[in-house]
Scaffold this motif. Structure first.
Motif, mmCIF file in Angstrom:
data_model
loop_
_atom_site.group_PDB
_atom_site.id
_atom_site.type_symbol
_atom_site.label_atom_id
_atom_site.label_comp_id
_atom_site.label_asym_id
_atom_site.label_seq_id
_atom_site.Cartn_x
_atom_site.Cartn_y
_atom_site.Cartn_z
ATOM 1 N N ARG A 82 0.894 -1.039 0.082
ATOM 2 C CA ARG A 82 -0.086 -0.222 0.325
ATOM 3 C C ARG A 82 1.135 1.298 0.106
ATOM 4 O O ARG A 82 0.598 1.921 -0.636
ATOM 5 C CB ARG A 82 -1.022 -0.086 0.963
ATOM 6 N N PHE A 83 1.889 1.698 0.639
ATOM 7 C CA PHE A 83 2.741 2.434 0.994
ATOM 8 C C PHE A 83 3.639 2.922 0.043
ATOM 9 O O PHE A 83 4.293 3.299 -0.184
ATOM 10 C CB PHE A 83 3.187 2.477 2.359
ATOM 11 N N PHE A 84 3.941 1.294 -0.139
ATOM 12 C CA PHE A 84 6.237 1.314 -1.185
ATOM 13 C C PHE A 84 5.938 0.631 -2.062
ATOM 14 O O PHE A 84 6.637 0.341 -3.011
ATOM 15 C CB PHE A 84 6.761 0.508 0.132
ATOM 16 N N GLY A 85 4.546 0.034 -3.331
ATOM 17 C CA GLY A 85 4.942 -0.810 -4.096
ATOM 18 C C GLY A 85 4.957 -2.137 -3.670
ATOM 19 O O GLY A 85 5.738 -2.926 -3.109
ATOM 20 N N PRO A 86 4.366 -3.351 -4.617
ATOM 21 C CA PRO A 86 4.300 -4.565 -4.288
ATOM 22 C C PRO A 86 5.240 -4.903 -4.502
ATOM 23 O O PRO A 86 5.805 -6.356 -4.069
ATOM 24 C CB PRO A 86 3.000 -5.838 -5.671
ATOM 25 N N ASP A 87 6.068 -4.654 -5.890
ATOM 26 C CA ASP A 87 7.455 -5.380 -6.264
ATOM 27 C C ASP A 87 8.913 -4.593 -5.079
ATOM 28 O O ASP A 87 9.475 -6.003 -5.775
ATOM 29 C CB ASP A 87 7.286 -4.626 -7.590
ATOM 30 N N ALA A 88 8.565 -3.406 -4.851
ATOM 31 C CA ALA A 88 10.142 -3.424 -4.084
ATOM 32 C C ALA A 88 9.771 -4.442 -2.588
ATOM 33 O O ALA A 88 9.619 -5.266 -2.567
ATOM 34 C CB ALA A 88 9.585 -2.135 -3.240
ATOM 35 N N LYS A 89 11.979 -4.231 -2.762
ATOM 36 C CA LYS A 89 12.000 -5.240 -1.507
ATOM 37 C C LYS A 89 10.999 -5.076 -0.356
ATOM 38 O O LYS A 89 11.153 -3.976 0.478
ATOM 39 C CB LYS A 89 13.722 -5.467 -1.417
ATOM 40 N N SER A 90 11.065 -6.183 1.055
ATOM 41 C CA SER A 90 11.004 -5.534 1.780
ATOM 42 C C SER A 90 11.812 -5.609 2.704
ATOM 43 O O SER A 90 13.406 -5.327 2.246
ATOM 44 C CB SER A 90 9.969 -6.899 2.861
ATOM 45 N N PRO A 96 15.232 -10.427 2.409
ATOM 46 C CA PRO A 96 14.301 -9.365 2.955
ATOM 47 C C PRO A 96 13.410 -9.567 0.751
ATOM 48 O O PRO A 96 13.934 -10.713 0.194
ATOM 49 C CB PRO A 96 14.494 -7.790 1.366
ATOM 50 N N VAL A 97 12.031 -10.371 0.855
ATOM 51 C CA VAL A 97 11.550 -10.783 -0.215
ATOM 52 C C VAL A 97 10.628 -8.740 -1.115
ATOM 53 O O VAL A 97 10.508 -8.614 -0.484
ATOM 54 C CB VAL A 97 10.002 -11.545 0.462
ATOM 55 N N ALA A 98 10.189 -10.021 -1.803
ATOM 56 C CA ALA A 98 8.918 -8.546 -2.387
ATOM 57 C C ALA A 98 7.740 -8.468 -1.034
ATOM 58 O O ALA A 98 7.324 -8.704 -0.751
ATOM 59 C CB ALA A 98 8.216 -9.018 -3.403
ATOM 60 N N ASN A 99 7.551 -6.795 -1.838
ATOM 61 C CA ASN A 99 6.208 -6.245 -0.633
ATOM 62 C C ASN A 99 5.085 -7.116 -0.759
ATOM 63 O O ASN A 99 5.045 -7.536 0.814
ATOM 64 C CB ASN A 99 5.973 -4.367 -0.455
ATOM 65 N N LEU A 100 4.929 -7.825 -1.779
ATOM 66 C CA LEU A 100 3.487 -8.565 -1.980
ATOM 67 C C LEU A 100 3.124 -9.570 -1.420
ATOM 68 O O LEU A 100 2.643 -9.693 -0.413
ATOM 69 C CB LEU A 100 3.188 -8.570 -3.412
ATOM 70 N N THR A 101 4.994 -10.472 -1.437
ATOM 71 C CA THR A 101 4.660 -11.645 -0.654
ATOM 72 C C THR A 101 4.985 -11.465 0.876
ATOM 73 O O THR A 101 4.241 -12.322 2.272
ATOM 74 C CB THR A 101 6.172 -12.109 -1.084
ATOM 75 N N GLY A 161 7.669 13.165 7.520
ATOM 76 C CA GLY A 161 6.518 13.547 7.155
ATOM 77 C C GLY A 161 5.905 12.500 6.599
ATOM 78 O O GLY A 161 5.061 12.646 5.636
ATOM 79 N N LYS A 162 6.391 11.303 6.546
ATOM 80 C CA LYS A 162 5.707 10.108 5.723
ATOM 81 C C LYS A 162 4.319 9.333 6.404
ATOM 82 O O LYS A 162 4.022 9.838 7.613
ATOM 83 C CB LYS A 162 6.949 8.980 5.621
ATOM 84 N N GLU A 163 3.257 9.155 5.083
ATOM 85 C CA GLU A 163 2.074 9.453 5.501
ATOM 86 C C GLU A 163 2.193 8.119 6.145
ATOM 87 O O GLU A 163 0.829 7.391 6.814
ATOM 88 C CB GLU A 163 1.683 9.093 4.215
ATOM 89 N N TRP A 164 3.399 6.723 6.321
ATOM 90 C CA TRP A 164 2.951 5.579 6.906
ATOM 91 C C TRP A 164 3.554 5.659 8.342
ATOM 92 O O TRP A 164 3.865 4.616 9.068
ATOM 93 C CB TRP A 164 4.163 4.441 6.271
ATOM 94 N N VAL A 165 3.930 6.972 8.963
ATOM 95 C CA VAL A 165 4.314 6.831 10.068
ATOM 96 C C VAL A 165 3.046 7.180 11.162
ATOM 97 O O VAL A 165 2.128 8.484 10.621
ATOM 98 C CB VAL A 165 5.444 7.975 10.627
ATOM 99 N N GLY A 166 2.140 6.520 12.096
ATOM 100 C CA GLY A 166 1.551 6.594 13.332
ATOM 101 C C GLY A 166 2.548 5.990 14.693
ATOM 102 O O GLY A 166 2.985 4.741 14.596
#
Length: 766
Positions: A82-90, A96-101, A161-166
């Protein structure tokens, strides 16, 4: 997932002051803690109760490393796509694996409700009341720092300022503890479980470590001493954070915690010290399922059909869409998406799949008054996921135990139930899942069914020493080889490997006074010097034969067929002292040569064809050794190394300090394969520019401690420093100290802490 706003209770003021002791709990029941920071920013957190202690710890950790934890929470919630894309590495630092995995796996764990079920269970299966308070306080302290600072004003540019920080929840902390426990099981097999299409990135390399527990017969003062040297990743959530945690009269422990965990994993109290290394025991098994004819979602047990469970997992994407996948489960655990065919499927049986006990175990170990108390804590919780424990006490007793969670697979069960593996690279027993006769066994003293109890595990207690460098228990102390345990705990009479061998050789030389450091026996100072000696054991074992090879040949033929003049390379190598110091002229050339030896051989050739004397189980500490001067592999590797330097116009005298860095700081040390005790790992080979990629694994939190009747004397070094925030003064200060060979003198007592001229004190309520 919508992030919840901070509660109004987190608004009270922050006060900075100097106090003589921890503050009392506020009258309205709010959290209260004191954070005292000494040199290098090391926090000493104190409170009157576990909730306040967690509050202060979570706040201090967030000050230094909020961005890492914030990113990892996104991972645990299955929201990286959702925040970094499914194909980038975790951001998994181990593999690390693909974010979707990653998302599919972590979302399946979250949706399974395993954490909530464990939280609803009484101790020891569920957390103790003290641990619950500690975790709740930790999450509140982290959130308090975030609320005080604001996402837009975070000092670290990595997440400002990142939206994924909370804010985080206590359940996020529990999820992190569970994932740590699964690190060598389900979490290491994400692609196999959810069906990821990630390319194979080579073997799964678990973190490693060195550990020595020295007894009264090995130390000059007759006290217990300990060397902790875990080799964990230098980036991400599996870094260590140095801290002291104190509740007067209840808890006073100093050491290091893995990021996001509110308990000390490696540390010492006034009377006891302990550390861990990664165990050689099997962490999980696979069960081969016999599928019912015509129905790939049903398997047979004792001839009767049993339907697989289904789990629908949905992962959100950046564009507002979703990816859905159906995962299947069995009575053994998740059914692997990989390996199906021929009427069979495979299920993962992970004894750590529902294990939160480790945190309570570390908390109880931190409260132990002596070595028997530490063992009692381990016997009660039986929750350490994948590590050996080496410990000592002020009385000078040294102890080793594999107190980890190990599936109850005896040799007899393995022989009776073994089935072919779906993937030869998987280091696991594969058992017959079609019969209940192949279920894991039971021990009466095991806290949960299916694991070995305390009475069955390998262990050794001595007055001289116990040691481990990720070898099996067999050579814990060569004077008393451990044998007779089931193969699931690790092999005996097999190659000990170079790092464990140099470790035992270092101890042996020190006990004999044969290492140039003075009279026999360990002092705190000689323990420090020995641990940082930078010996390259592979070079020591091969140096005489290498010199002979160089005398015999002016030229050698490279793999390409080109003839290479190796005389200058030989001069550099034979002049080198064999230590991977920053100024070692020859250390990088040697590594290039040694890496060339590692190339896969032809079918039928020995796995390590370069050794002149092969491994002999009757001489495990002196074999293999020597260099086969007549082997084509050896000659080509030397020619290839010299040619690489010549072709890229690199000086043959290139030093470790010039070639190996972490950021801008030069890093000493050499690699596992070379036989280096304080090893490092780079993310790639030597480049044509004469530099390795940054160090990504190696000695992380080193601790040398002597337990004296007057209190502990301790030296530490956090190799990558306390903070990941590049704007922090503690981002690389200990790294620079480590580069120079220095140590930090620990401040443990109240008087030692208060005497630091750099002392900064924060009183926190909320």
């Amino acid at each position: 997932m919508k992030l919840r706003p901070l509660a109004a209770a987190f608004v009270p003021a922050l006060v900075a002051t100097l106090l003589t002791g921890p503050p009392a709990v506020a009258a309205d029941g709010r959290y209260s803690a004191e954070i005292r920071r000494t040199e290098y920013g090391i926090p000493h957190v104190s409170a009157k109760d576990h909730g306040g202690l967690g509050f202060g710890y979570g706040y201090a950790f967030a000050q230094d490393n909020l961005c890492v934890m914030a990113s990892w929470v996104v991972t645990l919630r299955g929201e990286r796509s959702r925040f970094f894309g499914p194909d980038a590495k975790s951001d998994d630092p181990v593999r690390p694996v693909a974010n979707l995995t990653s998302d599919l796996y972590h979302k399946s764990v979250a949706d399974s409700g395993v954490v909530r079920r464990l939280l609803a269970s009484p101790a020891p299966l569920g957390p103790s009341a003290d641990l619950r308070e500690l975790v709740n306080g930790y999450a509140a302290g982290y959130n308090r720092y975030l609320d005080d600072t604001g996402v837009a004003n975070l000092p670290d540019p990595a997440c400002r300022g990142k939206e994924w920080v909370g804010p985080i929840t206590a359940e996020d902390v529990w999820a992190n503890l569970l994932d740590l426990n699964r690190m060598s099981g389900g979490s290491a097999l994400k692609e196999a479980i959810v069906g990821g299409d990630d390319e194979d990135e080579g073997p799964r390399r678990a973190p490693g470590s060195n550990a020595w527990a020295l007894g009264r017969e090995a130390t000059r003062g007759g006290n217990g001493m300990l060397l902790a040297d875990p080799h964990f990743p230098w980036n991400g959530i599996r870094r260590f954070y140095q801290v002291q945690l104190t509740i007067p009269g209840v808890l006073d422990v100093s050491g290091a915690s893995l990021y996001g965990t509110p308990v000390v994993q490696i540390g010492h109290t006034r009377n006891v010290a302990w550390t861990h290394t990664v165990s050689h025991a099997q962490r999980f098994t696979l069960y081969r399922l016999e599928l019912a004819k015509g129905d790939p979602t049903t398997y047979l047990i004792d001839g009767r059909p049993e339907p697989m469970g289904r789990q629908e997992v949905e992962v959100p994407l950046q564009d507002g869409g979703f990816v859905s996948r159906t995962l299947f489960t069995s009575r053994y655990g998740p059914v692997l998406a990989a390996g199906r065919g021929g009427g069979y499927a495979y299920a993962l049986a992970d004894p750590n799949a529902a294990n939160l006990r480790s945190a309570d175990e570390w908390l109880a170990m931190s409260k132990a008054a002596d070595l028997p108390g530490l063992r009692a804590a381990q016997d009660r919780y039986q929750g350490l996921p994948f590590v050996y424990t080496l410990a000592t006490d002020v009385g000078g007793t040294a102890s080793f135990a594999d107190a980890s969670v190990v599936p109850h697979v005896t040799d007899a069960l393995a022989r009776r139930c073994a089935r072919p593996a779906p993937d030869p690279s998987l280091d696991a027993f594969v058992l017959d899942g079609s019969t209940s006769a192949c279920l894991w066994g039971k021990d009466a003293d095991a806290v949960v069914p299916g694991i070995f109890g305390p009475g069955s595990r390998p262990g050794l207690t001595r007055a001289d020493y116990v040691a481990n460098s990720n070898n099996s228990p067999w050579m814990t102390n060569p004077a008393a080889p451990l044998t007779g345990y089931d193969q699931v705990w690790g092999a005996v009479r097999t190659d000990v490997e170079l790092r464990p061998r140099v470790s035992l050789d270092m101890i042996d030389r020190r006990l004999k006074g044969a290492d140039g450091l003075g009279a026999p026996g360990f002092t705190l100072e000689t323990l420090q010097a020995t641990a940082r000696s930078k010996r390259n054991y592979g070079f020591e074992l091969m140096r005489p034969d290498l010199a002979a090879l160089c005398r015999e040949h002016r030229e050698l033929r490279a793999t390409s067929g080109e003839r290479v003049d190796v005389r200058a390379a030989c001069r550099t190598l034979t002049r080198w002292d064999g230590r991977a110091t920053l100024d070692g002229e020859g250390a990088v050339l040697w590594r290039q040569f040694f890496d060339g030896l590692q190339r896969p051989g032809k079918p039928g050739e020995p796995q390590q064809p370069w050794w002149r004397v092969p491994f002999d189980p009757e001489q495990p500490l002196t074999t293999p050794r020597g260099l086969r001067r007549d082997a084509t592999t050896v000659r080509q590797a030397l020619a290839d190394a010299a040619l690489f330097f010549q072709a890229n116009r690199l000086p043959l005298t290139l030093t470790t300090g010039q070639a190996q860095h972490y950021g801008s700081v030069p890093i000493p040390g050499c690699t596992e394969g070379e036989g280096c005790f304080d090893r490092v790992r780079n993310s790639g080979p030597l480049g044509k520019d004469g530099r390795y990629p940054d160090v990504n694994t190696g000695s992380s939190f080193m601790m040398a401690v002597e337990l004296t009747p007057d209190g502990p004397r301790t030296r530490t070094i956090l190799t990558y420093s306390l903070s990941t925030d590049t704007s922090s003064p503690h981002h690389a200060d200990q790294t620079a100290l480590f580069s120079r060979g220095g140590w930090v003198t620990e401040r443990f007592t109240d008087a030692e802490i208060r005497s630091d001229p750099r002392l900064r004190v924060t009183t926190l309520t909320g």
